[in-house]
Design a protein around this motif. Structure first.
Motif: not given
Length: 73
Positions: A3-4, A66-73
């Motif tokens: 995950n993130c 989908q798993r990494l879509d909400g990660c903040q970079h």
């Protein structure tokens, strides 16, 4: 599946392994037991690359977007 948070940890650990391997490689030039330190430095650098490649392959797997879509970079 990463995950993130775990992806971030994997990238940091990979960077730390690479940095430790490079520093140990520089130390190996001046050390009396050059062969032992050089082999350890090589193993650290290769471990860093292996850890980062595992994260890369995991990011390529189906469903990773989908798993990494909400990660903040």
């Amino acid at each position: 599946m990463l995950n993130c948070r775990s992806m971030r940890v994997v990238v940091i650990v990979s960077g730390l392994l690479l940095a430790a391997g490079l520093l140990l490689g520089l130390f190996a030039v001046a050390a009396p037991l050059t062969m032992a330190y050089t082999q350890m430095a090589l193993m650290l650098v290769l471990a860093g690359a292996a850890v980062l490649s595992v994260a890369f392959v995991d990011a390529l797997l189906p469903g990773a977007d989908q798993r990494l879509d909400g990660c903040q970079h």
